[in-house]
Design a protein around this motif. Sequence first.
Motif, PDB file in Angstrom:
ATOM      1  N   THR A 128     -21.039   1.864  80.099  1.00  0.00           N
ATOM      2  CA  THR A 128     -20.230   1.247  81.155  1.00  0.00           C
ATOM      3  C   THR A 128     -19.121   0.393  80.563  1.00  0.00           C
ATOM      4  OG1 THR A 128     -22.107   1.305  82.664  1.00  0.00           O
ATOM      5  CG2 THR A 128     -20.319  -0.200  83.223  1.00  0.00           C
ATOM      6  N   HIS A 130     -15.169   0.842  81.262  1.00  0.00           N
ATOM      7  CA  HIS A 130     -14.287  -0.248  81.686  1.00  0.00           C
ATOM      8  C   HIS A 130     -13.101  -0.396  80.735  1.00  0.00           C
ATOM      9  CE1 HIS A 130     -17.796  -2.187  84.084  1.00  0.00           C
ATOM     10  NE2 HIS A 130     -17.203  -1.233  84.762  1.00  0.00           N
ATOM     11  N   ARG A 134     -13.865  -6.389  79.657  1.00  0.00           N
ATOM     12  CA  ARG A 134     -13.888  -7.455  80.676  1.00  0.00           C
ATOM     13  C   ARG A 134     -12.787  -7.230  81.710  1.00  0.00           C
ATOM     14  NH1 ARG A 134     -10.877 -11.785  81.102  1.00  0.00           N
ATOM     15  NH2 ARG A 134     -10.091 -11.585  79.002  1.00  0.00           N
ATOM     16  N   ARG A 144     -13.767  -4.269  83.821  1.00  0.00           N
ATOM     17  CA  ARG A 144     -14.830  -4.635  84.770  1.00  0.00           C
ATOM     18  C   ARG A 144     -14.218  -5.346  85.982  1.00  0.00           C
ATOM     19  NH1 ARG A 144     -17.911  -7.009  81.439  1.00  0.00           N
ATOM     20  NH2 ARG A 144     -17.080  -9.085  81.735  1.00  0.00           N
ATOM     21  N   GLN A 179     -14.240  -4.091  89.857  1.00  0.00           N
ATOM     22  CA  GLN A 179     -14.686  -4.991  90.935  1.00  0.00           C
ATOM     23  C   GLN A 179     -13.647  -5.053  92.039  1.00  0.00           C
ATOM     24  OE1 GLN A 179     -15.426  -8.580  88.727  1.00  0.00           O
ATOM     25  NE2 GLN A 179     -17.561  -8.064  88.338  1.00  0.00           N
TER      26      GLN A 179
END
Length: 163
Positions: free
Chosen positions: A107, A111, A132, A135, A139
Amino acid sequence: MSWTDFHQRQQALAEVLDNARRDLSAAFETVPGPFRDTDELLAALHHKWMLQLNGRVEVALTDTENAPHGDRVEAVTTAWRRTARDNPGLRAALDVHADNPALREPTAREHRLLAIAAGLAEEHEPSHDAARVGRAFVQLLRAAPDADRHARQGRLRKLIPSF
């Protein structure tokens, strides 16, 4: 892996995904024969997801490069959403097992790929930083599925301080 093994694995994945569409919780009660355990099954499912996502992202970026006002964020957004829409059982299976340690690294790579493809991170940046950002991007995709491009970009700037 032989062709027979490959086809057995593909058939087992198809059965798991068919079961997931009907009853997500029951789909993982037993691990099909070609897989040793749930971790191996989840890794194979994520690999299947990434093959489809990568293909769509590459096509979207190629189309964007040829467009006069191409938008990489919009191209990657559309590619991710189409992949999720066309594979609801696969996406749901991965989502319900998102906390499984077997999916942590795959994952993070996903990302990172999304962040770099969208132009939100650079390849030379540390992997964990790009992951990060990716991700946060995912989101945002999940939080605002129908938002227009300008609203989404504004929220993206709030999610990613360095943007």
